[in-house]
Design a protein around this motif. Structure first.
Motif, PDB file in Angstrom:
ATOM      1  N   LYS A   5      26.940  36.682  37.239  1.00  9.07           N
ATOM      2  CA  LYS A   5      27.393  36.959  38.645  1.00  9.07           C
ATOM      3  C   LYS A   5      28.449  35.746  39.072  1.00  9.07           C
ATOM      4  O   LYS A   5      28.164  34.682  39.018  1.00  9.07           O
ATOM      5  CB  LYS A   5      26.143  36.705  39.261  1.00  9.07           C
ATOM      6  N   ILE A   6      29.596  36.296  39.504  1.00 10.24           N
ATOM      7  CA  ILE A   6      30.565  35.033  40.248  1.00 10.24           C
ATOM      8  C   ILE A   6      30.344  35.278  41.798  1.00 10.24           C
ATOM      9  O   ILE A   6      30.641  36.329  42.117  1.00 10.24           O
ATOM     10  CB  ILE A   6      31.753  35.580  39.397  1.00 10.24           C
ATOM     11  N   CYS A   7      30.548  34.086  42.117  1.00  5.06           N
ATOM     12  CA  CYS A   7      30.681  34.102  43.684  1.00  5.06           C
ATOM     13  C   CYS A   7      32.225  34.363  44.273  1.00  5.06           C
ATOM     14  O   CYS A   7      33.092  33.836  43.510  1.00  5.06           O
ATOM     15  CB  CYS A   7      30.401  32.808  44.076  1.00  5.06           C
ATOM     16  N   MET A   8      32.102  35.444  44.971  1.00  2.00           N
ATOM     17  CA  MET A   8      33.430  35.931  45.606  1.00  2.00           C
ATOM     18  C   MET A   8      33.662  35.590  47.102  1.00  2.00           C
ATOM     19  O   MET A   8      34.339  36.186  47.629  1.00  2.00           O
ATOM     20  CB  MET A   8      33.401  37.513  45.429  1.00  2.00           C
ATOM     21  N   GLY A   9      32.733  34.622  47.502  1.00  2.00           N
ATOM     22  CA  GLY A   9      32.880  34.058  48.798  1.00  2.00           C
ATOM     23  C   GLY A   9      34.368  33.525  49.038  1.00  2.00           C
ATOM     24  O   GLY A   9      34.728  33.029  48.075  1.00  2.00           O
ATOM     25  N   SER A  10      34.784  33.385  50.041  1.00  2.00           N
ATOM     26  CA  SER A  10      36.052  32.955  50.655  1.00  2.00           C
ATOM     27  C   SER A  10      36.351  31.346  49.659  1.00  2.00           C
ATOM     28  O   SER A  10      37.469  31.300  49.189  1.00  2.00           O
ATOM     29  CB  SER A  10      36.435  32.927  51.824  1.00  2.00           C
ATOM     30  N   SER A  11      35.217  30.754  49.997  1.00  2.00           N
ATOM     31  CA  SER A  11      35.564  29.161  49.557  1.00  2.00           C
ATOM     32  C   SER A  11      35.680  29.232  47.992  1.00  2.00           C
ATOM     33  O   SER A  11      36.411  28.591  47.252  1.00  2.00           O
ATOM     34  CB  SER A  11      34.460  28.300  49.881  1.00  2.00           C
ATOM     35  N   CYS A  12      34.590  29.910  47.192  1.00  2.00           N
ATOM     36  CA  CYS A  12      34.562  29.792  45.756  1.00  2.00           C
ATOM     37  C   CYS A  12      35.777  30.533  45.291  1.00  2.00           C
ATOM     38  O   CYS A  12      36.422  30.181  44.111  1.00  2.00           O
ATOM     39  CB  CYS A  12      33.252  30.318  45.274  1.00  2.00           C
ATOM     40  N   PHE A  13      36.296  31.663  45.884  1.00  2.00           N
ATOM     41  CA  PHE A  13      37.230  32.689  45.526  1.00  2.00           C
ATOM     42  C   PHE A  13      38.616  31.671  45.683  1.00  2.00           C
ATOM     43  O   PHE A  13      39.511  31.971  44.557  1.00  2.00           O
ATOM     44  CB  PHE A  13      37.174  33.743  46.221  1.00  2.00           C
TER      45      PHE A  13
END
Length: 77
Positions: A5-13
């Motif tokens: 599971k990969i974080c696609m939130g704006s900060s991580c992305f």
């Protein structure tokens, strides 16, 4: 089946998961793991300050950068 599971939130992305996503997809394809690994995106994993974040089989990894994602995949897949 392994789950990533990969974080696609704006900060991580913005920090590196955009590149990590491509590297993970390529790793899965080049190692013939399409039927053995499920890749999921998440809007936010809630640890923005420690990102980019990736979860592999329920274990969260922080500060995952393109320089170390392949080593992490080698360890788990």
């Amino acid at each position: 089946m392994k789950t990533i599971k990969i974080c696609m939130g704006s900060s991580c992305f913005a920090r590196a998961n955009r590149d990590n996503l491509s590297l993970i997809e390529e790793y899965i394809k080049s190692h013939g793991l399409e039927g053995f690994v499920r890749l999921e995106g998440s809007l936010c994993l809630g640890n923005c300050g420690d990102g980019p974040n990736v979860i592999i089989d329920g274990k969260m990894y922080h500060k995952v950068l393109p320089e170390n994602i392949v080593q992490l995949l080698d360890e788990h897949l």
